[in-house]
Design a protein around this motif. Structure first.
Motif, PDB file in Angstrom:
ATOM      1  N   MET A  77     -63.298  51.947 -15.467  1.00 17.87           N
ATOM      2  CA  MET A  77     -62.581  51.113 -16.428  1.00 17.87           C
ATOM      3  C   MET A  77     -62.234  51.902 -17.687  1.00 17.87           C
ATOM      4  N   LEU A  78     -63.167  52.763 -18.125  1.00 20.84           N
ATOM      5  CA  LEU A  78     -62.907  53.554 -19.328  1.00 20.84           C
ATOM      6  C   LEU A  78     -61.733  54.508 -19.136  1.00 20.84           C
ATOM      7  N   LYS A  79     -61.529  54.984 -17.919  1.00 24.26           N
ATOM      8  CA  LYS A  79     -60.364  55.840 -17.661  1.00 24.26           C
ATOM      9  C   LYS A  79     -59.075  55.089 -17.967  1.00 24.26           C
ATOM     10  N   GLY A  80     -58.999  53.851 -17.492  1.00 23.60           N
ATOM     11  CA  GLY A  80     -57.812  53.050 -17.777  1.00 23.60           C
ATOM     12  C   GLY A  80     -57.675  52.732 -19.245  1.00 23.60           C
ATOM     13  N   VAL A  81     -58.792  52.384 -19.886  1.00 23.87           N
ATOM     14  CA  VAL A  81     -58.781  52.101 -21.325  1.00 23.87           C
ATOM     15  C   VAL A  81     -58.301  53.324 -22.098  1.00 23.87           C
ATOM     16  N   ASP A  82     -58.785  54.503 -21.726  1.00 21.31           N
ATOM     17  CA  ASP A  82     -58.424  55.723 -22.446  1.00 21.31           C
ATOM     18  C   ASP A  82     -56.946  56.061 -22.287  1.00 21.31           C
ATOM     19  N   VAL A  83     -56.382  55.781 -21.107  1.00 23.42           N
ATOM     20  CA  VAL A  83     -54.939  55.999 -20.927  1.00 23.42           C
ATOM     21  C   VAL A  83     -54.164  55.088 -21.862  1.00 23.42           C
ATOM     22  N   PHE A  84     -54.493  53.807 -21.855  1.00 24.91           N
ATOM     23  CA  PHE A  84     -53.822  52.878 -22.769  1.00 24.91           C
ATOM     24  C   PHE A  84     -54.021  53.303 -24.227  1.00 24.91           C
ATOM     25  N   ARG A  85     -55.221  53.800 -24.550  1.00 16.00           N
ATOM     26  CA  ARG A  85     -55.507  54.196 -25.924  1.00 16.00           C
ATOM     27  C   ARG A  85     -54.554  55.317 -26.376  1.00 16.00           C
ATOM     28  N   THR A  86     -54.300  56.275 -25.486  1.00 14.48           N
ATOM     29  CA  THR A  86     -53.372  57.359 -25.824  1.00 14.48           C
ATOM     30  C   THR A  86     -52.003  56.811 -26.203  1.00 14.48           C
ATOM     31  N   ASN A  93     -30.930  61.945 -23.966  1.00 14.72           N
ATOM     32  CA  ASN A  93     -30.998  62.555 -22.640  1.00 14.72           C
ATOM     33  C   ASN A  93     -32.429  62.587 -22.101  1.00 14.72           C
ATOM     34  N   ARG A  94     -33.067  61.413 -22.074  1.00  8.27           N
ATOM     35  CA  ARG A  94     -34.434  61.316 -21.587  1.00  8.27           C
ATOM     36  C   ARG A  94     -34.518  61.688 -20.102  1.00  8.27           C
ATOM     37  N   ASN A  95     -35.571  62.400 -19.723  1.00  5.50           N
ATOM     38  CA  ASN A  95     -35.768  62.816 -18.339  1.00  5.50           C
ATOM     39  C   ASN A  95     -36.149  61.608 -17.479  1.00  5.50           C
ATOM     40  N   PRO A  96     -35.339  61.239 -16.481  1.00  2.00           N
ATOM     41  CA  PRO A  96     -35.619  60.027 -15.691  1.00  2.00           C
ATOM     42  C   PRO A  96     -36.963  60.069 -14.975  1.00  2.00           C
ATOM     43  N   GLU A  97     -37.383  61.236 -14.479  1.00  2.00           N
ATOM     44  CA  GLU A  97     -38.659  61.322 -13.761  1.00  2.00           C
ATOM     45  C   GLU A  97     -39.832  61.075 -14.707  1.00  2.00           C
ATOM     46  N   ILE A  98     -39.762  61.678 -15.885  1.00  2.00           N
ATOM     47  CA  ILE A  98     -40.826  61.469 -16.866  1.00  2.00           C
ATOM     48  C   ILE A  98     -40.854  60.012 -17.317  1.00  2.00           C
ATOM     49  N   MET A  99     -39.691  59.439 -17.531  1.00  2.00           N
ATOM     50  CA  MET A  99     -39.658  58.045 -17.980  1.00  2.00           C
ATOM     51  C   MET A  99     -40.181  57.105 -16.901  1.00  2.00           C
ATOM     52  N   SER A 100     -39.972  57.442 -15.635  1.00  2.00           N
ATOM     53  CA  SER A 100     -40.507  56.598 -14.557  1.00  2.00           C
ATOM     54  C   SER A 100     -42.035  56.681 -14.523  1.00  2.00           C
ATOM     55  N   GLN A 101     -42.567  57.858 -14.847  1.00  2.65           N
ATOM     56  CA  GLN A 101     -44.017  58.022 -14.894  1.00  2.65           C
ATOM     57  C   GLN A 101     -44.614  57.245 -16.063  1.00  2.65           C
ATOM     58  N   ILE A 102     -43.943  57.273 -17.193  1.00  2.00           N
ATOM     59  CA  ILE A 102     -44.398  56.480 -18.348  1.00  2.00           C
ATOM     60  C   ILE A 102     -44.231  54.994 -18.057  1.00  2.00           C
ATOM     61  N   CYS A 103     -43.169  54.640 -17.348  1.00  2.50           N
ATOM     62  CA  CYS A 103     -42.946  53.245 -16.971  1.00  2.50           C
ATOM     63  C   CYS A 103     -44.123  52.702 -16.161  1.00  2.50           C
ATOM     64  N   SER A 104     -44.685  53.532 -15.295  1.00  5.32           N
ATOM     65  CA  SER A 104     -45.845  53.104 -14.501  1.00  5.32           C
ATOM     66  C   SER A 104     -47.043  52.784 -15.386  1.00  5.32           C
ATOM     67  N   VAL A 105     -47.219  53.564 -16.437  1.00  2.00           N
ATOM     68  CA  VAL A 105     -48.290  53.272 -17.395  1.00  2.00           C
ATOM     69  C   VAL A 105     -48.046  51.910 -18.036  1.00  2.00           C
ATOM     70  N   LEU A 106     -46.799  51.669 -18.444  1.00  9.16           N
ATOM     71  CA  LEU A 106     -46.468  50.404 -19.094  1.00  9.16           C
ATOM     72  C   LEU A 106     -46.491  49.231 -18.121  1.00  9.16           C
ATOM     73  N   ALA A 107     -46.516  49.532 -16.815  1.00  8.33           N
ATOM     74  CA  ALA A 107     -46.677  48.485 -15.801  1.00  8.33           C
ATOM     75  C   ALA A 107     -48.145  48.224 -15.494  1.00  8.33           C
ATOM     76  N   GLY A 108     -49.035  49.007 -16.125  1.00 10.04           N
ATOM     77  CA  GLY A 108     -50.460  48.789 -15.955  1.00 10.04           C
ATOM     78  C   GLY A 108     -51.125  49.651 -14.911  1.00 10.04           C
ATOM     79  N   TYR A 109     -50.376  50.575 -14.305  1.00 11.07           N
ATOM     80  CA  TYR A 109     -50.957  51.437 -13.268  1.00 11.07           C
ATOM     81  C   TYR A 109     -51.581  52.668 -13.917  1.00 11.07           C
ATOM     82  N   VAL A 110     -52.628  52.418 -14.701  1.00 11.86           N
ATOM     83  CA  VAL A 110     -53.251  53.463 -15.512  1.00 11.86           C
ATOM     84  C   VAL A 110     -54.431  54.128 -14.800  1.00 11.86           C
TER      85      VAL A 110
END
Length: 412
Positions: A340-349, A367-384
């Protein structure tokens, strides 16, 4: 005082964490009792879910009940700073999983989950306050105070504390400790939204950057109303005087997009304030108990992590309790707390990166990198917890490195 009941698991709190855990435990054949201090429906903040919640709701057998309520579907989130827009759509996320979720009035959402527990045959007692917990070798005795002031004792083989801000076991056992997060404050309200359809993508959740240290949420509901809230340092709000309604009207007027949309809207209740919400504990588990949801740690509302951490912790904890009560070995430290702390720490960052401006450089870069933004999108979807995602596995390093690279690129 006589023993009122004996069950396999006592669940403290009937919010999402408690009810998801209770349902999974019940589905495994264990007897479960839920005690809740408040009477539902009751208001609570945290109205924007993340797709990762859906997996927990599905395992708990509650997904269809929530679907039947026709809450506002959430397909992503939009961040706006001046004339700059960063739009995340969950369909473009890196991690396989759910591509949508809901925006919910929490009073209705939480009551839906609690009602579903009762439909399953789980005993749920409202207006029942835990006053004492005694842990023995193979069971616990919990004293509760009922609405009429009388007390009862409940024997349980295990306790799941999903009491949220009530923090029952951490308070009783002296486990609370200060959070490392800065003190922040919010002033918020539910409002009518008659001009919603005049807005572009009117049903989307929008986060406005009001100034570098202050942001605003706009969360539309399917009932036609919208939750609006300012979040910033306590000092920011000191500039606004008068009653809570007068302060809130002044805040609405201070953001042009809000003034245009909500300037003539009706407030459904007097605006409310929350402050210093971040909290944590020394441990997430102990002999005969486990903590879930906000009882473990709550960071900040900016990326809607609260219900996600609550639902995932409930899902993980419930399955581990089932194994524990079957006599199987359980590694609470590594498989629960550290996980759980791993997920909390990702959100904390990402929370810290939002408030120190690091994420602004990434979200609003050209000119945001689509691959990087998709990876960040996963964080914002809760897949931390997805270690295949470099912005999860090396979250702190990669976020800071990317921001520095974009900063340097912008100055060339």
């Amino acid at each position: 005082m006589s023993l009122a009941k004996s069950v396999d698991v006592l669940v403290i709190g009937a919010g999402p964490s408690g009810t998801i855990a209770a349902s999974i435990l019940h589905n495994s054949g264990l007897s479960v009792q839920i005690v809740e201090k408040m009477q539902f429906p009751r208001f609570v903040i945290g109205e924007s879910l993340l797709p990762r919640c859906m997996e927990a709701l599905e395992e708990a057998g509650m997904l269809e009940a929530v679907k039947a309520k026709h809450f506002q579907q959430k397909d992503g989130a939009k961040f706006v700073m001046g004339d700059q827009v960063c739009d995340f759509n969950f369909s473009q996320q890196f991690t396989p999983g759910w591509l949508w979720t809901w925006q919910v009035p929490r009073a209705d959402f939480d009551k839906t989950l609690a009602d579903e527990c009762e439909k399953k045959g789980i005993s749920l007692s409202y207006q029942t306050e835990v006053t004492n917990v005694e842990i023995f070798d193979d069971h616990s005795i919990t004293t509760v105070k009922l609405q009429d002031g009388t007390e009862e004792k409940i024997r349980a083989r295990f306790i799941v504390d999903g009491s949220g801000y009530g923090r029952v076991i951490p308070t009783l056992f002296g486990l609370n400790k200060p959070s490392g997060q800065y003190t922040r404050k919010t002033l918020f309200c539910h409002m009518t939204d008659p001009k919603r359809n005049e807005a572009f993508e009117p049903n989307r959740i929008i986060v406005y950057v009001h100034n570098p240290n202050t942001w605003i949420w706009v969360i539309p509901f399917s009932n036609g109303n919208t939750s609006v809230g300012y979040v910033g340092s306590p000092e920011f709000f000191d500039k606004f005087n008068g009653t809570p309604e007068e302060q809130f009207r002044a805040l609405i007027a201070a953001q042009p997009e809000l003034q245009e949309r909500f300037g003539d809207s009706e407030m459904l209740w007097e605006p409310r304030t929350l402050q210093s919400w971040s909290a944590t504990t020394d441990t997430f588990y102990g002999k005969g108990f486990v903590l879930t949801g906000n009882v473990t740690e709550f960071l900040d509302p900016v990326f809607s992590s609260g219900v996600t951490l609550a639902s995932v912790s409930a899902q993980k904890a419930a399955n581990m309790v089932i194994r524990h009560l079957k006599g199987e070995p359980v590694d609470w430290e590594n498989d629960y707390m550290q996980s759980m702390l791993k997920g909390v720490d990702v959100f904390r960052t990402y929370v810290n990166g939002w408030y120190d401006g690091t994420l602004f450089k990434i979200f609003f870069a050209e000119n945001r990198n689509p691959e990087i933004m998709s990876q960040i999108c996963s964080v914002l979807a809760g897949y931390v917890w997805d270690e295949n995602n470099p912005f999860v596995k090396n979250h702190e390093k990669n976020v800071r490195t990317l921001a520095r690279y974009l900063d340097a690129k912008a100055t060339v």
